[in-house]
Design a protein around this motif. Structure first.
Motif, short mmCIF file in Angstrom:
data_model
loop_
_atom_site.label_atom_id
_atom_site.label_comp_id
_atom_site.label_asym_id
_atom_site.label_seq_id
_atom_site.Cartn_x
_atom_site.Cartn_y
_atom_site.Cartn_z
N ASP A 114 27.24 -17.65 -8.10
CA ASP A 114 27.87 -18.70 -7.21
C ASP A 114 27.05 -19.10 -6.30
O ASP A 114 26.84 -18.36 -5.34
N THR A 131 34.34 -28.23 -3.65
CA THR A 131 34.86 -28.34 -2.54
C THR A 131 34.45 -28.21 -1.26
O THR A 131 34.93 -28.64 -0.49
N LYS A 132 33.43 -27.27 -1.43
CA LYS A 132 32.59 -26.90 -0.09
C LYS A 132 31.62 -27.95 0.39
O LYS A 132 31.95 -29.21 0.45
C1 LIG Z 1 35.76 -21.54 -2.23
C2 LIG Z 1 35.19 -20.70 -2.97
C3 LIG Z 1 35.45 -20.59 -4.51
C4 LIG Z 1 36.69 -21.18 -4.92
O1 LIG Z 1 36.45 -22.76 -5.06
P1 LIG Z 1 37.69 -23.57 -4.94
O2 LIG Z 1 37.06 -25.06 -5.05
O3 LIG Z 1 38.66 -23.28 -3.62
O4 LIG Z 1 38.37 -23.24 -6.05
C5 LIG Z 1 34.63 -19.83 -5.31
N1 LIG Z 1 33.44 -19.16 -4.79
C6 LIG Z 1 33.10 -19.42 -3.33
C7 LIG Z 1 31.80 -18.83 -2.89
C8 LIG Z 1 34.01 -20.20 -2.40
O5 LIG Z 1 33.45 -20.00 -1.09
#
Ligand SMILES: *Cc1c(COP(=O)(O)O)cnc(C)c1O
Length: 414
Positions: A198, A222-223
């Protein structure tokens, strides 16, 4: 103008891009050719289905004898552009967009595993990832073992004959612990398992896990990929073989598809990803160095600090300053006082947004022990090193002096 799904037939196609174009160029240019109108900014194809010139052609397309867009649960031009661009940045052959980061993890698990298979996963991954792997997939007979983020031997010892996947996230949230990707990739290869990372915290602008042997790179778009906190999105990057054979069929049946609108927002976000990550990490490192000098602060966590336990490893694996997330612990006699001091610091800010989200150009501030890690017991939290005095700041693009002043106001109350 005739145009196949890869756009090769289009004379304006980005097959005009020089094959040796660099990442910064691909971040802005990689995608599909424009439509017949010649738009310069990528088109947003808000359509659920695509029409066919005849029943005969439709039949061929449904039989997979001719490549074309058919239905947006399967594929969509805007989503494809985002996928191609992200794959180019990660250095993978392919990418598949998903509706969120969590659905990217779910797609990975569904595509690779069956009942009776075993996953080894870092204990420091995103909380929902642990719940999904252990809880939801556990219900369907997928076994899992959770191990230390940093102790490579513990990963080795956790291997079983049925281990099919090693899953890591680096740096971790909120402690920014860094795992040794090359070592974990070696272990996975030896065990005949896949290695997934990830890459949410660094993004391909700062770290490309495939260069260290990862088979799959997972993203919460999303981030930082969106970068302005607007949409939910996710993606899995990997070889064409894995994406086409393992993930596309699951996507078609399970439908965790990325919305074209959200894909478009992320696609445009990727254009500025490199300069945002550079600027935000630079600010984060400077803020971390300043925090280390504050008498009310007990400890600061940021991979760019020399005091970080995996500083050297982080600097080998990442370019730039160590990412945009800084965590720190404020002093306090006992857990209650530490929590009160953390709350006072957070509440005194006037610029930082009090929210558990991250990856925004707006700096966010949060108290992990009562938000993202609030569901853990105090004993689990202590074991994870997430104490009541801890504050996490995800640094955005505001002026650094203003951010320091924002935190200094609260620290002065301690
Ligand atoms: C936010 C996040 C997720 C999940 O992502 P969403 O888009 O909120 O489903 C997974 N892994 C990490 C490291 C995150 O910060």
């Amino acid at each position: 103008m005739a145009q196949d799904k890869t756009g090769k037939a289009n004379p304006w196609g980005n097959d005009r891009l020089p094959p040796d174009a660099h990442r910064d160029t691909l971040a802005v240019r990689e995608g599909l050719p424009p439509s017949q109108w010649g738009e310069n900014s990528e088109g947003l194809f808000l359509t659920s289905s695509f029409v066919h010139p005849s029943a005969e052609v439709a039949a061929r397309r449904f039989a997979n004898e001719e490549e074309a867009f058919v239905y947006s649960r399967f594929s969509n031009p805007t989503v494809s552009m985002m996928e191609k661009r992200l794959a180019a940045l990660e250095g993978t052959q392919a990418c598949i967009g998903t509706s969120s980061g969590m659905s990217a993890v779910m797609l990975t698990m569904m595509g690779l595993l069956k009942a009776g298979d075993h996953v080894v996963c870092s204990r420091s991954v995103f909380g929902s990832t642990i719940k999904l792997i252990q809880g939801e997939f556990g219900k369907f007979g997928v076994q899992s073992t959770f191990v230390s983020q940093t102790d490579v031997d513990e990963w080795k010892r956790a291997l079983q004959p049925n281990t099919k996947l090693l899953f890591a996230e680096t740096p971790s949230n909120p402690l920014t612990e860094v795992c040794d990707m090359a070592a974990l990739a070696d272990i996975a290869r030896g065990a005949g398992a896949w290695f997934a990372v990830d890459n949410c915290f660094c993004t391909p602008a700062l770290q490309r896990p495939v260069e260290f042997g990862a088979d799959l790179v997972i993203h919460s778009g999303t981030k930082y990929l969106d970068g302005q906190g607007r949409v939910l999105a996710g993606a899995v990057c990997g070889s064409s073989e894995l994406v086409e054979e393992r993930f596309v069929p699951v996507m078609r049946s399970a439908g965790m598809s990325l919305s074209p609108f959200n894909a478009w927002v992320v696609l445009k976000g990727l254009e500025t990803l490199g300069i945002r990550m550079q600027a935000q990490s630079e600010r984060a490192l400077q803020l971390a160095q300043w925090l280390e000098e504050q008498p009310q602060v007990q400890r600061v966590y940021h991979p760019g600090l020399e005091s970080h336990p995996q500083h050297a490893l982080a600097m080998r694996q990442q370019s730039g300053c160590g990412g945009a997330v800084v965590s720190f612990i404020v002093k306090g006699e006992g857990a209650d006082a530490a929590r009160a001091n953390a709350f006072a610091t957070i509440d005194a800010t006037r610029i930082c947004s009090i929210t558990a989200n991250l990856g925004d150009t707006k700096t966010t501030i949060t108290h992990p022990a009562s938000t993202s890690h609030g569901r853990l017991t105090e004993v689990q939290r202590q074991a994870a090193g997430i104490t009541q005095g801890m504050i996490r700041v995800a640094v955005g693009l505001e002026d650094l002096q203003d951010l320091k002043a924002d935190l200094a106001r609260g620290l002065a109350r301690i």
